[in-house]
Motif scaffolding. Sequence first.
Motif, PDB file in Angstrom:
ATOM      1  N   PRO A  79       0.831  -1.212   0.000  1.00 22.27           N
ATOM      2  CA  PRO A  79       0.000   0.000   0.000  1.00 22.27           C
ATOM      3  C   PRO A  79       0.861   1.256   0.000  1.00 22.27           C
ATOM      4  O   PRO A  79       1.863   1.343   0.719  1.00 22.27           O
ATOM      5  N   PHE A  80       0.477   2.217  -0.824  1.00 17.72           N
ATOM      6  CA  PHE A  80       1.190   3.490  -0.893  1.00 17.72           C
ATOM      7  C   PHE A  80       1.009   4.258   0.407  1.00 17.72           C
ATOM      8  O   PHE A  80      -0.029   4.201   1.046  1.00 17.72           O
ATOM      9  N   ASN A  81       2.044   4.974   0.811  1.00 16.28           N
ATOM     10  CA  ASN A  81       2.053   5.803   2.025  1.00 16.28           C
ATOM     11  C   ASN A  81       2.034   4.988   3.311  1.00 16.28           C
ATOM     12  O   ASN A  81       1.753   5.532   4.378  1.00 16.28           O
ATOM     13  N   VAL A 122       4.183  10.736  -6.667  1.00 15.31           N
ATOM     14  CA  VAL A 122       2.761  11.085  -6.558  1.00 15.31           C
ATOM     15  C   VAL A 122       2.020  10.152  -7.510  1.00 15.31           C
ATOM     16  O   VAL A 122       2.201  10.247  -8.721  1.00 15.31           O
ATOM     17  N   PRO A 123       1.197   9.221  -7.001  1.00 16.42           N
ATOM     18  CA  PRO A 123       0.487   8.294  -7.891  1.00 16.42           C
ATOM     19  C   PRO A 123      -0.614   9.000  -8.681  1.00 16.42           C
ATOM     20  O   PRO A 123      -1.785   8.967  -8.331  1.00 16.42           O
ATOM     21  N   ALA A 157      -4.440  12.010  -7.652  1.00 17.83           N
ATOM     22  CA  ALA A 157      -3.312  12.676  -6.987  1.00 17.83           C
ATOM     23  C   ALA A 157      -3.281  12.263  -5.521  1.00 17.83           C
ATOM     24  O   ALA A 157      -3.888  12.911  -4.674  1.00 17.83           O
ATOM     25  N   LEU A 158      -2.589  11.165  -5.240  1.00 20.06           N
ATOM     26  CA  LEU A 158      -2.333  10.792  -3.857  1.00 20.06           C
ATOM     27  C   LEU A 158      -1.009  11.425  -3.456  1.00 20.06           C
ATOM     28  O   LEU A 158       0.059  11.007  -3.922  1.00 20.06           O
ATOM     29  N   LEU A 159      -1.066  12.433  -2.613  1.00 17.44           N
ATOM     30  CA  LEU A 159       0.160  13.120  -2.226  1.00 17.44           C
ATOM     31  C   LEU A 159       0.913  12.299  -1.183  1.00 17.44           C
ATOM     32  O   LEU A 159       0.309  11.753  -0.256  1.00 17.44           O
ATOM     33  N   PRO A 160       2.236  12.202  -1.319  1.00 19.64           N
ATOM     34  CA  PRO A 160       2.998  11.311  -0.433  1.00 19.64           C
ATOM     35  C   PRO A 160       3.288  11.949   0.920  1.00 19.64           C
ATOM     36  O   PRO A 160       3.508  13.156   1.031  1.00 19.64           O
ATOM     37  N   HIS A 161       3.308  11.116   1.943  1.00 22.38           N
ATOM     38  CA  HIS A 161       3.869  11.524   3.225  1.00 22.38           C
ATOM     39  C   HIS A 161       5.379  11.615   3.068  1.00 22.38           C
ATOM     40  O   HIS A 161       6.013  10.702   2.516  1.00 22.38           O
ATOM     41  N   GLN A 162       5.962  12.666   3.566  1.00 21.89           N
ATOM     42  CA  GLN A 162       7.413  12.812   3.491  1.00 21.89           C
ATOM     43  C   GLN A 162       8.114  11.647   4.205  1.00 21.89           C
ATOM     44  O   GLN A 162       9.141  11.134   3.738  1.00 21.89           O
ATOM     45  N   GLU A 163       7.527  11.227   5.317  1.00 20.18           N
ATOM     46  CA  GLU A 163       8.125  10.118   6.074  1.00 20.18           C
ATOM     47  C   GLU A 163       8.110   8.829   5.265  1.00 20.18           C
ATOM     48  O   GLU A 163       9.018   7.995   5.385  1.00 20.18           O
ATOM     49  N   ARG A 200      13.464  16.750  -6.047  1.00 19.77           N
ATOM     50  CA  ARG A 200      13.967  18.034  -5.575  1.00 19.77           C
ATOM     51  C   ARG A 200      12.972  18.671  -4.606  1.00 19.77           C
ATOM     52  O   ARG A 200      13.363  19.309  -3.621  1.00 19.77           O
ATOM     53  N   ILE A 201      11.683  18.485  -4.852  1.00 20.85           N
ATOM     54  CA  ILE A 201      10.664  19.004  -3.932  1.00 20.85           C
ATOM     55  C   ILE A 201      10.785  18.327  -2.570  1.00 20.85           C
ATOM     56  O   ILE A 201      10.723  18.972  -1.523  1.00 20.85           O
ATOM     57  N   SER A 202      10.944  17.008  -2.582  1.00 23.48           N
ATOM     58  CA  SER A 202      10.941  16.227  -1.341  1.00 23.48           C
ATOM     59  C   SER A 202      12.297  16.172  -0.661  1.00 23.48           C
ATOM     60  O   SER A 202      12.382  15.917   0.545  1.00 23.48           O
ATOM     61  N   GLY A 203      13.364  16.378  -1.420  1.00 22.40           N
ATOM     62  CA  GLY A 203      14.701  16.216  -0.861  1.00 22.40           C
ATOM     63  C   GLY A 203      15.125  14.772  -0.711  1.00 22.40           C
ATOM     64  O   GLY A 203      16.183  14.486  -0.136  1.00 22.40           O
TER      65      GLY A 203
END
Length: 459
Positions: free
Chosen positions: A187-189, A213-214, A219-225, A259-262
């Motif tokens: 599962p994503f995230n 981002v799937p 648009a499922l936005l990812p958790h940075q963690e 680059r957005i997420s690092g």
Amino acid sequence: MSAEQDGTPAARLARRARQVVPGGVNSGQRSIPGLTDLVVTGTAGARFRTADGREFTDFHAAFGPPLLGHNDPDVARATEEAGRSLGHMGVGITEGEVHLAEQLAELIPSVEKLLLTSTGSEATFHALRVARAATGRRLIVKFQGCYHGWHDAVSLNVISAPEKVGGHDPISTGILPEVLAATLVLPFNDSEAVRSAFAEHGQDIAAVIVEPVPHNVGALLPHQEFLRTLREETTKAGSVLVFDEVITGFRHDLGGWQRISGVTPDLTTLGKAIANGAPVAALGGRADLMDLFSTTPGAPAFFAGTYNGHPSVVAAALATLRKLREEPVHEHVFRLGDRVRRELTALYDRLGVPAVVTGYGSVFVTYFMPGFTPDAPPRTYRDLLANDASLFVGYRRHLTEHGLFELPLNLKRSHISYAHTDADIDRLLEGTEAAVGAALAEGGVRDLSHTSTMGGALA
């Protein structure tokens, strides 16, 4: 009247297509229920025209490539000039290929070396091949809701029915069971699922591939963690982390989502907006991995493609990058995207329709379900099972009556280009209110998430 003469010119041409082209289209994503006679005759900027004389403001945008708009004059001019001076040789290299690789290596954090392909599917195929070559391992990890192309290792678990989530759900027949068995679907995230998978299988995982981002499910936005966990676990296990930025690359940032997420992957696949719609894609990353391809004499991972680095598409990519770097493209599309998401949210609130409008930058999508907000959007594929697929598809079909086109298939995202204007957004807002009203009036609010309506186009 003969069968050939029967109907409109568009209907006749569509009928001819079905006689010689399986299903009448050249990609499974192009046959739209209820719009089977859609014959496109012209594209320009934010619009396209059809054989029956209609014009549409296009928010589908071929699944996203024309970030600058259809037939951008600067890209078209560069392609034409390249075609006049340089044909495709298939040996050696051209200056344009070198210049493009240098620019991509400069822009994308993970890219030290890079190879060109013709499609994103080829790029992801080669990414997994070289990961297995480098590690000598068997398993691939992908995530529910992510789409990485047509090849067997990843052709599963994209838009799945509820009962298929949690198991293997191939999107095609003809795939060997042992190939599917070598792909773990998580599962994503879900960082804990990733840690558990590596605890059990880490020494046999060659690669983890993920859309940051799937976008193939909106648009499922990812958790940075979550992204950090992917980086940490693959590093500890010696597995290869692949970011599939075929959609997110360039549309969201010149450096991609990494680059957005690092969070920097080992390999990155690119495509779509790289050349504003010309058929070019790329695979780049760590030099030690890229040097395993047979483009390096004696290296073990075979890599080939007759049209790789074709001068015309390279010219299109260079012209696209030049414009993205020199003009306020992202500023423009991000402003319009923010406006669309904000004002659609207000529209649905006013109509009393349970909906959440989400996305990023120039991408937007409305999910028809309660319990979420723009500040707390859906984050997993299971969240999306609550989307009212009938209303989602129904209002988009009604949009065409207002000269507006968003792909009428469940969970599909929409796009804004540099060619769109505030007036286009005004028309979209007006048309959406009318289209949603029409869909509601015909009983469009029915939960069809347990039917084949959960299926949809993938690109």
